[in-house]
Design a protein around this motif. Structure first.
Motif, PDB file in Angstrom:
ATOM      1  N   ASP A   1       9.201 -42.796  13.756  1.00 47.68           N
ATOM      2  CA  ASP A   1      10.035 -42.297  12.654  1.00 47.68           C
ATOM      3  C   ASP A   1      11.225 -43.214  12.389  1.00 47.68           C
ATOM      4  OD1 ASP A   1       8.380 -40.157  12.201  1.00 47.68           O
ATOM      5  OD2 ASP A   1       9.594 -38.717  13.310  1.00 47.68           O
TER       6      ASP A   1
ATOM      7  N   VAL B   1      10.037 -45.993  10.267  1.00 48.97           N
ATOM      8  CA  VAL B   1       9.800 -45.542   8.890  1.00 48.97           C
ATOM      9  C   VAL B   1      11.112 -45.473   8.112  1.00 48.97           C
ATOM     10  CG1 VAL B   1       9.056 -43.576   7.490  1.00 48.97           C
ATOM     11  CG2 VAL B   1       7.676 -44.303   9.444  1.00 48.97           C
ATOM     12  N   ASP B   2      12.105 -44.788   8.671  1.00 45.31           N
ATOM     13  CA  ASP B   2      13.369 -44.606   7.950  1.00 45.31           C
ATOM     14  C   ASP B   2      14.100 -45.930   7.747  1.00 45.31           C
ATOM     15  OD1 ASP B   2      12.905 -41.902   7.787  1.00 45.31           O
ATOM     16  OD2 ASP B   2      14.175 -41.379   9.491  1.00 45.31           O
TER      17      ASP B   2
ATOM     18  N   TYR C   1      12.758 -48.870   7.585  1.00 46.93           N
ATOM     19  CA  TYR C   1      11.995 -49.628   6.581  1.00 46.93           C
ATOM     20  C   TYR C   1      12.366 -49.173   5.172  1.00 46.93           C
ATOM     21  CZ  TYR C   1       8.269 -50.728   3.345  1.00 46.93           C
ATOM     22  OH  TYR C   1       7.585 -51.132   2.219  1.00 46.93           O
ATOM     23  N   ILE C   2      12.437 -47.877   4.956  1.00 49.30           N
ATOM     24  CA  ILE C   2      12.700 -47.364   3.603  1.00 49.30           C
ATOM     25  C   ILE C   2      14.053 -47.854   3.092  1.00 49.30           C
ATOM     26  CG2 ILE C   2      13.292 -45.236   2.359  1.00 49.30           C
ATOM     27  CD1 ILE C   2      10.931 -43.905   3.782  1.00 49.30           C
TER      28      ILE C   2
ATOM     29  N   PHE D   1       0.720 -45.530   9.649  1.00 55.39           N
ATOM     30  CA  PHE D   1       2.099 -45.896   9.339  1.00 55.39           C
ATOM     31  C   PHE D   1       2.327 -45.892   7.833  1.00 55.39           C
ATOM     32  CE2 PHE D   1       5.484 -49.000   8.450  1.00 55.39           C
ATOM     33  CZ  PHE D   1       6.508 -48.459   9.217  1.00 55.39           C
ATOM     34  N   GLU D   2       1.404 -46.458   7.090  1.00 51.91           N
ATOM     35  CA  GLU D   2       1.541 -46.475   5.632  1.00 51.91           C
ATOM     36  C   GLU D   2       1.604 -45.058   5.074  1.00 51.91           C
ATOM     37  OE1 GLU D   2      -0.345 -48.781   1.776  1.00 51.91           O
ATOM     38  OE2 GLU D   2      -1.563 -48.568   3.588  1.00 51.91           O
TER      39      GLU D   2
ATOM     40  N   ARG E   1       2.661 -42.382   6.685  1.00 50.92           N
ATOM     41  CA  ARG E   1       3.935 -41.769   7.075  1.00 50.92           C
ATOM     42  C   ARG E   1       5.065 -42.272   6.177  1.00 50.92           C
ATOM     43  NH1 ARG E   1       6.862 -38.032   7.335  1.00 50.92           N
ATOM     44  NH2 ARG E   1       8.602 -37.979   8.827  1.00 50.92           N
ATOM     45  N   VAL E   2       5.043 -43.538   5.790  1.00 53.77           N
ATOM     46  CA  VAL E   2       6.036 -44.062   4.851  1.00 53.77           C
ATOM     47  C   VAL E   2       5.930 -43.326   3.520  1.00 53.77           C
ATOM     48  CG1 VAL E   2       6.691 -46.074   3.471  1.00 53.77           C
ATOM     49  CG2 VAL E   2       6.281 -46.329   5.925  1.00 53.77           C
TER      50      VAL E   2
ATOM     51  N   ARG F   1       7.317 -39.769   3.938  1.00 57.36           N
ATOM     52  CA  ARG F   1       8.764 -39.759   4.106  1.00 57.36           C
ATOM     53  C   ARG F   1       9.478 -40.138   2.815  1.00 57.36           C
ATOM     54  NH1 ARG F   1      13.007 -37.342   5.866  1.00 57.36           N
ATOM     55  NH2 ARG F   1      14.599 -38.650   6.888  1.00 57.36           N
ATOM     56  N   TRP F   2       8.932 -41.086   2.073  1.00 59.48           N
ATOM     57  CA  TRP F   2       9.533 -41.445   0.793  1.00 59.48           C
ATOM     58  C   TRP F   2       9.586 -40.232  -0.132  1.00 59.48           C
ATOM     59  CZ3 TRP F   2      12.439 -44.962  -1.495  1.00 59.48           C
ATOM     60  CH2 TRP F   2      12.569 -44.876  -2.884  1.00 59.48           C
TER      61      TRP F   2
END
Length: 567
Positions: free
Chosen positions: A379, A382-383, A385-386, A478-479, A481-482, A485-486
């Motif tokens: 996580d 992910v965050d 990265y965003i 992973f993609e 989850r991104v 989350r987005w």
């Protein structure tokens, strides 16, 4: 020969900074006049004019001189009689002109018509204009009396939430013991810092400290240096939790001076565990006005900052050398520093743990139960990265200022975020000026020119596979989850343009002084310099234009990502 070359460059640069006279100035066929030639900074000026020999509406462009070329700010259409008008918010001094492009009418070509150059020199508000009893209107400071007879840090440990916003920016005076310029990246000078909150509810303070220059590329900017501060005792400054470690961020390469603030706000909305707190301030050093800065928390392993798991470590991936800090290189060539008092043995343990993560990430079974995710806090990846993909942060591709933590078991977490001077549309390399297109998940490696990739993963062996985030997007989990989350965050990110404009309103008078010439300002450049030349660096020509560029860009960027990731 070296001296001759320097002289030639200086002459060329000086020539380029002067707006050229229009070739058709005397009979250009276009007139333009302002409602005021010396407006107050922030005042809206009406520019009215006309295009001669026009019997039908015709396009007219308002253009500003960037130092190298004319750039269009706005476009309008004349009346049938040729009249037109523009509105311009006064900021830094600017050269403007109006031009009517060539057009064909009834088979006849009407040539381009251009006005003569109009020079606006806005008047900056006086430096002394504050609600509190003001210092002298001259740039030399009149330090605010300390809250106690002896210089001591504020003992209150301070809040753990974000500092309150203020309507008038605090004034910070740094007075060195010797009066010598602060010029070293290594040697601290003793000094006292006096903070005048200028009428806000924040506390005034006078704090003994040590100060030096900080940064890598930013430390080259002698006209506006960033500083690292160590207070003698833990001190709460401007409502932020007490610490000995602080930074004064100059934001020279970001002419809006708002990109770090925008990125930190994005990080908070994304819910990263800790994001640096900041306050906009105006800075004086030994009586000299230095402009608009951010007083900020440094990235440090402390209870009110980065909480490192027991037995774990704070790490920074950065390409610049630093002999004073233990470091190692990963199998893919990333230089990583341990930010503490670690021994060589501890460094070797951490190097092995990060190497195990990297081996799992690039291994054949990297999506399996023993793959990369078993070595990472997914996580946090992910965050982090965003935030960095949204802003197209050039340093984020494992190049510089990439912070992370690792626990005793070797589990890697990304964050906190830091350093967004080169982001959000103010650079053109790797299409970072465009709000569309993926940046962080794209492999920019070119085997012909490997060193031009914006990452440390640029060797002939490692470059073709890309840096960590390029590889992560080969993992469908992973993609996904991104994407999820987005979509959880997107609505909260929709108001970022409004946040930029609200911050701009807060700092506008200080921003005007930051670029204003004369005794009421620093005369800092709003356009390109030899440190950040065009076309690699993007400029809007005025501070208001810089703010508009940033707000518009981040809104368009969020909309583009929405279109790609919308469920």
């Amino acid at each position: 020969m070296g001296v001759v070359r320097v002289l030639v460059v200086v002459v060329v640069m000086a020539t380029a900074l002067v707006a050229p006279a229009t070739a058709t100035a005397a009979a250009g066929g276009v007139t333009i006049a302002p409602s005021s030639r010396a407006p107050a900074v922030g005042q809206t000026v009406t520019l009215t004019g006309s295009v001669r020999s026009t019997t039908r509406p015709r396009q007219v462009r308002l253009q500003r001189w960037t130092g190298r070329s004319w750039s269009t700010l706005r476009t309008t259409t004349t009346s049938r009689r040729g009249a037109f008008s523009f509105r311009h918010v006064a900021g830094a001094p600017v050269s403007l002109r109006a031009t009517a492009p060539a057009v064909k009418r009834s088979g006849k070509r009407l040539p381009t018509r251009t006005s003569s150059t109009l020079r606006l020199r806005p008047v900056a508000p006086a430096l002394s204009a504050t609600p509190a009893p003001a210092p002298s209107p001259a740039v030399t400071p009149a330090p605010t009396p300390a809250p106690s007879p002896t210089p001591t840090p504020t003992p209150d440990p301070g809040p753990t939430t974000d500092p309150e916003p203020v309507e008038v920016l605090p004034r910070v005076d740094v007075t060195t013991t010797t009066g010598e310029p602060i010029a070293s990246l290594e040697l601290y000078q003793t000094a006292t810092m006096t903070i005048d909150p200028r009428g806000s509810t924040l506390a005034a303070s006078t704090t003994p400290l040590r100060i030096r220059v900080r940064g890598n590329v930013t430390s080259w900017v002698s006209i506006k240096l960033p500083y690292k501060i160590k207070t003698d005792k833990k001190a709460s400054l401007l409502g932020m939790p007490a610490s000995k470690n602080w930074a004064l961020l100059a934001n020279f390469y970001d002419r809006s001076m708002l990109r770090n603030q925008l990125a930190f706000e994005t990080s908070r909305r994304a819910g990263l565990p800790w994001t640096p707190r900041t306050q906009h301030v105006e800075l004086w050093v030994d009586g000299g006005y230095r402009g608009l800065y951010q007083l900020a928390e440094n990235v440090e392993a402390e209870p009110d900052r980065v909480v490192v798991p027991e037995g774990g470590h704070l790490l920074e991936a950065d390409s610049y050398p630093d002999d004073s800090t233990p470091s190692f290189r990963t199998p893919r060539g990333i230089q990583i520093f341990l930010k503490g008092d670690e021994t060589a043995a501890e460094r070797d343990v951490v190097a092995g743990q990060v190497g195990a993560f990297e081996d799992a990430l690039y291994g054949d079974g990297f999506t399996g139960p023993d793959g990369w995710a078993s070595h990472a806090d997914v996580d946090s990846f992910v965050d982090w990265y965003i935030v960095n993909e949204l802003t197209k942060n050039i340093d984020a591709s494992l190049r510089n200022s990439v912070w992370m933590t690792i626990d005793a078991q070797g589990r890697l977490s990304m964050g906190p975020v830091w350093d967004f001077d080169f982001s959000a549309g103010n650079r053109s390399n790797w299409s970072t000026d465009q709000p569309s297109g993926w940046f962080l998940r794209t492999n920019w490696f070119d085997p012909t020119w490997p060193q031009t990739a914006p990452t440390q993963v640029n060797s002939a062996e490692a470059g073709p596979d890309g840096h960590w985030f390029v590889r992560l997007f080969d993992d469908p989990a992973f993609e996904q989850r991104v994407r999820e989350r987005w979509n959880e965050l997107s609505d909260d990110l929709a108001t970022l343009p409004a946040y930029v404009r609200s911050q701009a309103e807060l700092v506008a008078p200080a921003a005007a002084r930051n670029f204003a010439e004369g005794s009421n300002g620093t005369g800092l450049p709003i356009g390109p310099t030899f440190l950040d030349p065009e076309p690699d660096h993007v400029f809007a020509g005025s501070w208001d234009g810089e703010v508009d560029l940033l707000a518009t860009w981040i809104g368009a960027r969020r909309s583009w990502i929405d279109q790609q990731l919308d469920d």
